[in-house]
Each structure stands twice: as C-alpha cells, then as structure tokens.
Design an enzyme around this catalytic site. Sequence first.
Site: not given
Ligand code: AMP
Length: 350
Positions: A127, A211, A214
């Site tokens: 990041k 992966k 967003k």
């Molecule tokens: P965040 O949006 O970074 O707060 O992520 C929220 C949740 O989504 C966390 O538990 C991440 O591990 C999960 N997550 C984010 N991107 C992925 C992905 N591509 N595949 C699986 N889980 C994800």
Amino acid sequence: MTDTTAPAYSGPKRIFSGIQPTGNLHLGNYLGALKKFVDLQATEWETIYCVVDQHAITQAPDVWGGPELLASYTRQIAAAYLAAGIDPKRSIIFAQSAVREHTELAWVFNCVARMGWVERMTQFKDKAGKDAERASVGLFTYPVLMAADILLYKATHVPVGDDQKQHLELSRDIAERFNRDFNVPDFFPVPEPLIKGPGARIMSLKDGTKKMSKSDPSDLSRINLVDDSDTIAKKIKKATTDPLGPMPEDVKGLEGRPEVENLVGIYSAVSGESVEAVVAKYAGQGFGVFKPALAEVMVAHLAPITARYREIMDDPAEVDRVLRDGADRARAIAAPIMDEVRRTVGFWGA
Ligand code: AMP
Ligand code: TRP
C-alpha cells in the site's frame, strides 16, 4: 472451518471481523468475508461485525473519499452487511470510531508490538508503494489497530480473506506477548483465523495472478456487489481465459490455468458445489457453455442481495439506528475489558 486447533483460552467463543468503508464491495469481499460472516450466524457463537472507518483514514483523503463521504460509505458497508443477510438482532453491527476503546487499546498494543514484527507486514509495503517515507504512521501501525479491534472483544475467531493472514498472525503475537509481559496468562485469547474455503482468494477477471481488488483501475476486473445482471453477464463473458483448450476433464487439469481455476472457484463458492463437482459437470465443454452458466448462478445468488441493498439504502435513518444500537452493544462488551487492561497495565485510577 477452523484452520488450526482451538486455543487453550476457555472464555466464550466470539467471532469478530471488519471491512473498510472504502469503495464498493466486490465479489472477493463478499466470498472471502461477508458470506462467511452470514454463514457463521448459524453457529452458537456470538458474532460482531464492524465497519472499520478508522482504518480507512490511514491513506490520503482522496483515496477514502474525504470527510463529506466517510459517514455515507460507512452506512453503505453496514447496508451491505444487512443486505447479505446479517441479522442485527443476532449480530452486532457497528462503526469502529463509535467505540473509543479501539484506539485506546491500540496505543497499549503499539507498546507491546515490536518494530520488527510490524516491519514484516507485506500489505504495508504494497500500500505504501515505492515512497514508504511518505506513508502515514497510521498506515504502518494499521495491523496493530486491527489486533486491538479483535482483542477488545476477546474474540476467538476471525473470518477474513487470505490476504489478512499475516495481520492475524501479528494479532496472535500481540495477544501472547501482552499475556506474557503483564503476567496474565490466558487474559487475551490467541485468535484463530477462519480463512479456508473456495472464496478465500478471488482473483481479477482480467489476470488470474492478481487478486480482485477495489483499487484495480479496470472495472472489468471485478464484479461489484451493486452490478446489475447484464453487467455481471458482460463481465463474465469478457473474463480472460487461456488458449489451452476447453474446460478441463478433472481437477488436476486446472493446474497452470489460474484464470480458469478462478472462474471454477467462483462457481463453487457461489453455488456451494465442490470444485470437483463443478469440473465434472462442465468437463470438456467450451467456455461458450461454462461462462453463461457461471453468470446465471452468480446472478441468481447476487440479484436478491443487490435488490435488498438498494432498498436498505433508501432508508439511511434505519441503517443509522442499527449502527447506534450496535455501538451500544459493542461498548457494553468492550468497556469492562478495557478497564481490565487499564488495571493490568497499572494506569492511575484504574
Ligand atoms: P477490505 O476491503 O480490504 O477491508 O477487505 C475486506 C475483507 O475482504 C477482508 O477479509 C479481505 O481479506 C477480503 N478480501 C478482499 N479482497 C479479497 C479477494 N480478492 N478474495 C477474497 N477475499 C478478499
Ligand atoms: N484489515 C482488514 C482488511 O483490510 C480489515 C480489518 C480491520 C479487520 N480490523 C479488523 C478484519 C479486525 C478482521 C478483524 O480487510
């Protein structure tokens, strides 16, 4: 579902997890996290789901939208929780910033965690990019705040996607070190990650080695939770595959085909059928057959969630009511635990 054996800690089992209010949720967030949050309500465990708005501000305001938008993004994530099926009577849904003890415990943990532990975190490196000197100090200690989120409730299990594995290991190290340094064995449970499952790591629809995220500039790389049926079908149709022929005959045939493996994994996670069953069903078929079938199961699963989400967002006052009630219930658990921490550390007046 547990990755390792249960901890020695003998307190109640409690689930805690959080999602940042930054941008629209996508299929990776849904399958890696949100769907598990919903499924875990079927256990007898207490379930606490947070919108981690203090984590969002670790990056520059243009990344998280700025002060005019933050509260409405927090409402959007809470609405997605509700739309996906989290029952606010069964689970606690709240915003991190509404319970002040999170940052209070994070300070204590900043003094427990070692520089070397935090410096190892790969997500900070990703990041912060090339210019880590310009990253905020908050971005650096982000995983320490995450440990505080979890341990403030003495949570024992944390459902997250695979990318959070290293952060969970840090939370475990902090819990153990606090218990040892302050000579309070078993005060904090050593939290277990709940990561396994077909949705743990959903990849970009355009590149099977990256992966789904967003922050990917291409919207075609992800399915957003708010995409309508036509958009989902179009994105699946345009999803990258490989020139290595039709669908494989068996699971071994997915090796070296990350894009195909990802699409099969998505099918499996959404439909609840095993990867083996999905491969057997479409063995030797062309993508002209598999992709529309995949789009169909996705739309069948996601369309009701999207419709509920839109309905809930039409009544933001109700979302605020859920968040207020959740904050009261979260505080009732957190405050006595933080009081114990104050006494354990030896602060004046505790
Ligand atoms: P965040 O949006 O970074 O707060 O992520 C929220 C949740 O989504 C966390 O538990 C991440 O591990 C999960 N997550 C984010 N991107 C992925 C992905 N591509 N595949 C699986 N889980 C994800
Ligand atoms: N770091 C997590 C992510 O980016 C979000 C998060 C913050 C979290 N605090 C948490 C997840 C506590 C689980 C438990 O996805």
